[in-house]
Scaffold this active site. Structure first.
Site, PDB file in Angstrom:
ATOM      1  N   ASP B 119       0.581  -1.170  -0.076  1.00  0.00           N
ATOM      2  CA  ASP B 119       0.037   0.041  -0.015  1.00  0.00           C
ATOM      3  C   ASP B 119       0.628   1.341   0.128  1.00  0.00           C
ATOM      4  O   ASP B 119       1.885   1.466   0.787  1.00  0.00           O
ATOM      5  CB  ASP B 119      -0.733   0.168   1.210  1.00  0.00           C
ATOM      6  CG  ASP B 119      -1.645  -1.184   1.471  1.00  0.00           C
ATOM      7  OD1 ASP B 119      -1.627  -2.213   0.731  1.00  0.00           O
ATOM      8  OD2 ASP B 119      -2.509  -1.147   2.505  1.00  0.00           O
ATOM      9  N   ASP B 330     -11.494  -6.235   0.900  1.00  0.00           N
ATOM     10  CA  ASP B 330     -10.511  -7.444   1.263  1.00  0.00           C
ATOM     11  C   ASP B 330     -10.929  -8.517   0.465  1.00  0.00           C
ATOM     12  O   ASP B 330     -10.207  -9.507   0.124  1.00  0.00           O
ATOM     13  CB  ASP B 330     -10.539  -7.607   2.733  1.00  0.00           C
ATOM     14  CG  ASP B 330      -9.355  -8.092   3.219  1.00  0.00           C
ATOM     15  OD1 ASP B 330      -8.224  -8.213   2.709  1.00  0.00           O
ATOM     16  OD2 ASP B 330      -9.490  -8.567   4.377  1.00  0.00           O
TER      17      ASP B 330
END
Lengths: 142, 647
Positions: B119, B330
């Site tokens: 990320d 997710d």
């Protein structure tokens, strides 16, 4: 718990037999069950690597494909398994899924290197099956 | 309207002779996507056979089998990473070597010197430098042992690596310094909120700040002694509480943040108010929630102007403003967003259109390819909002380990409301990327149905392409005006067979990263269909299914519908940088990022092709192609301080 969890996987019988063979299985939660199966992936990868090493001596004509397989199974042991264990322990199942799926990918890629004449087919199939069962359980954690 | 029954044999899909020399069906005329008058179909059949004979070269068409496509789409629905070995018999278990793998490293996308990245974290602009932090594993090319990598740049393109900003050295982040966001306070100082995985594997939020605000490089970061500042509230799982947003101001003058989580299978975003970032007040209500979307990671929340094209600081609100919620799912690894209205007084947000709420599978996405865990920041220097996104790998971990790295970041994209449609965002590579443009060539080419032409641009591994397409008016009128032609079957990039399946008005576009024989190629294309209302509907797709001969690579077909307004030409932009292809349809209304790993179309053998694979339409393409320079990303040294900009 084992029965209920394994019903959600693509191979109930394999799932149950693998999990029952581990003393931790009866008391484990979903994450614990996934960890047990990642251990099974590790054990199978070690077993397959030993087989590959043995074949190196008796099947010199397969040297190239066996060398590639060796590298792929080492990836399972050195990258996929540690990644999956760390991700399951820390509660980030997404990355555990990466490692677990990749174990199946590496096994399949190894198999195809023999162009239909693989001496490892049954071991490959075992890895593919454990990979898909483990992945199903890992996905329950998402 | 002709009866459907009499036309039934003509409705199945037709394969493309240009792409597939191993066609098994001897009757091409029985394979048309849409119902059409028989004589025309037969005529086209002859034409196609002729093309087949004259144009088919010796390349080995390795079109994915139907079974593979189905497996893939099922996998996609199940929301998996799609990693698996291709069952295409023509691809090979590929012995990657260093020559092949070295080529995959990008020249002007941000990636660390080696090992794993995920990320983007805490992007910000401070004292003349853009700062970029990122989830980084210093020890391996797979996820694990996460620290905060750090780099700076004057222009968001030429990056300089700095020492790690934060590592796990406290009980509250012992198992990982995870994703976080930066906020500028009123006095110009900076706070960073990030998730720590504690020694007991609990996800908590921690506060950090620069030790020395006079240092433009922000090299040293201090962790607040009272950390953690937030722990999972009652009812929230210890491992379902991560990725705090940048804070924004409430009308009462407090700071407000949101953090993604889940309750059972409902994705939620919790809201907290604070004045000092040390103590927080939790709202009983949620900013938003959507059932059956699973855990929300990396939630982003920001305003966009309904009328202006500049970006807005995160705290801006008012009648002229809409608010975006983005969450990274997710379960599916897709970044979904929705446009809606934020209510400051009760800290809630409602979507404009419930049917495309955050995380709904038919909802909006920043990018329809490989793109996850993105984060925006407001660039106060140039008054714009900029998006970063993590682009992972689609190859095997064995290849990642062998090449020694994994993941890149997208070219930062400006992000604004589409003021023309009012229904979507528009994403576009930041202007600064154009500073890498070297020599360019301009082309205007008219391409008839079933044509593939090489575009002479020299080496084609680092390109920026801007193109405009027009379909010949007569051809359009024939399609639209012919009542005997029923609407097309519902098309989707993923499930309609890719660039080899031909329709009346598409596909047409470019094949990038192709070799001369087209044994490897990645087509980026438009596909126009006739909708049920007799209006044209346009799709923008990238087909990676023939991008490499290797079989230990995931090769999806990506894409989506793209809005095209009356009077607009079809436009696309493609940025090619070795193993990454970023494609932007209609000025960035639909974006597709893909990772490709050719084995033949590398180094000097990479070519660019223009193709029109439509059955009936002649297309004119006007386009410009630039060779792209490298960004020469490297470790920071004292020499870099005296240089205001490398551009």
């Amino acid at each position: 718990m084992i029965d209920r969890t394994c019903k959600e996987t693509p191979d109930f019988n394999l799932c149950v037999s693998l999990l029952n063979s581990d003393p931790r299985g009866s008391s484990a939660d979903t994450s614990g069950l996934a960890l047990i199966l990642v251990d099974k992936i590790k054990v199978l990868a070690i077993k397959t690597l030993n087989e590959i090493n043995g074949l190196h001596k008796i099947r010199p004509e397969l040297k190239h494909a066996l060398g590639e397989c060796s590298r792929k199974y080492k990836t399972i042991l050195q990258a996929d398994v540690p990644e999956a264990i760390e991700a399951l322990t820390k509660g980030v199942p997404k990355f555990a899924e990466d490692g677990v799926i990749d174990a199946g990918v590496e096994a399949s890629a190894c198999e195809e290197g023999f162009k239909g004449k693989s001496p490892l087919t049954s071991l490959t199939k075992s890895m593919q099956k454990i990979s898909s069962v483990t992945r199903a359980i890992v996905r329950m954690l998402l | 309207m002709a009866s459907t029954e009499s036309l039934l044999p003509l409705t199945s899909q037709q394969q493309d002779p240009l792409f597939d020399s191993s066609r098994s069906d001897p009757n091409p005329e029985t394979h048309r996507r849409r119902p059409i008058k028989v004589h025309l179909a037969v005529y086209s059949g002859f034409l196609l056979i002729a093309l087949y004979v004259t144009l088919i070269v010796t390349h080995d068409g390795s079109r994915a089998k139907n079974g593979e496509t189905t497996t893939e789409s099922r996998a996609r629905l199940a929301g998996v990473s799609e990693k698996r070995v291709s069952d295409d018999q023509k691809s090979e278990a590929f012995p990657w070597n260093n020559t092949l793998l070295s080529w995959q490293r990008t020249a002007f996308h941000f990636q660390p010197e080696n090992n794993w990245m995920n990320d983007p974290n805490g992007p910000l602009f401070y004292k003349g430098w853009y700062h970029f932090f990122y989830q980084y594993n210093p020890n391996a090319a797979v996820w694990g042992d996460i620290v905060w990598g750090h780099a700076v740049s004057k222009d968001l393109i030429h990056w300089l690596y700095l020492p790690f900003a934060m590592v796990p050295d406290q009980w509250y982040d012992a198992n990982g310094v995870w994703t976080g966001s930066a906020t500028f306070l009123d006095d110009g100082s900076i706070v960073m909120l990030y998730t720590g995985s504690t020694d007991k594997f609990v996800q908590v939020q921690n506060l950090a700040y620069p030790e020395d605000l006079s240092d433009p490089l922000l090299l040293k970061w201090a962790k607040y002694s009272g950390n953690p500042v937030l722990v999972p509230p009652p009812g929230i799982g210890a491992k379902d509480f991560r990725d705090p947003t940048t804070a924004w101001k409430t009308s009462a003058g407090k700071w407000r943040i949101t953090i993604g989580s889940k309750v059972n299978k409902t994705g939620i975003s919790l809201v907290y108010d604070t004045t000092d970032f040390k103590t927080y007040e939790k709202h009983e209500t949620l900013l938003h929630q959507v059932p059956n979307t699973g855990m929300w990671e990396c939630v982003d929340f920001y305003p966009v102007s309904k009328t202006k094209t500049n970006g807005l600081d995160t705290s801006v609100n008012g009648p002229d403003v809409k608010h975006i919620i983005k969450a990274s799912m997710d379960d599916t690894r897709i970044d979904h967003y929705a446009i809606g209205t934020y209510d400051d007084s009760n800290a809630t947000w409602v979507p404009d259109n419930l049917a495309i709420d955050v995380g709904v599978s038919t909802g909006l996405r920043y990018d329809y390819g490989k793109f996850y865990a993105s984060k925006t920041f407001y660039d106060q220097h140039k008054k714009r909002r900029i998006l970063w996104g993590w682009i992972g790998e689609s190859d095997s971990e064995a290849a990642d380990v062998q090449k020694g790295w994994s993941s890149v970041q997208c070219i930062p994209r400006t992000i604004v409301m589409d003021t023309k449609t009012g229904k979507n965002l528009v994403l576009w590579p930041i202007k600064e990327i154009e500073s890498l443009r070297l020599s360019s060539k301009k082309f205007q080419m008219k391409v008839g149905p079933g044509t593939m032409v090489p575009v002479d641009v020299g080496p084609a591994a680092q390109l920026d392409i801007e193109a405009e397409f027009t379909i010949k008016k007569d051809d359009l009128q024939i399609i639209l005006g012919d009542d005997s032609m029923d609407a097309d079957k519902e098309f989707s990039c993923e499930n309609s067979g890719g660039s080899t399946v031909r329709g009346a008005l598409g596909p047409f576009g470019f094949s990038v990263l192709a070799d001369q024989s087209l044994s490897e190629q990645t087509p980026v294309y438009f596909y126009v269909t006739k909708g049920k209302d007799s209006k044209l509907k346009t799709f923008f797709c990238t087909d990676t299914s023939r991008s490499t001969k290797a079989n230990d690579v995931v090769k999806p077909i990506y894409g989506s519908f793209v809005p095209v307004l009356k009077g607009e030409k079809l436009t696309m932009r493609i940025i090619v940088d070795h193993s990454i292809v970023e494609a932007f349809g209609q000025g960035g209304r639909t974006c597709i990022t893909s990772r490709v790993y050719p084995t033949k179309a590398i180094y000097g053998a990479t070519k660019l092709f223009l193709f029109n694979n439509a059955i009936d339409a002649t297309v004119t393409a006007s386009f410009k192609v630039w060779q792209m320079n490298s960004a020469f990303i490297h470790a920071f040294s004292a020499d870099d301080l005296g240089v205001p900009s490398r551009t």
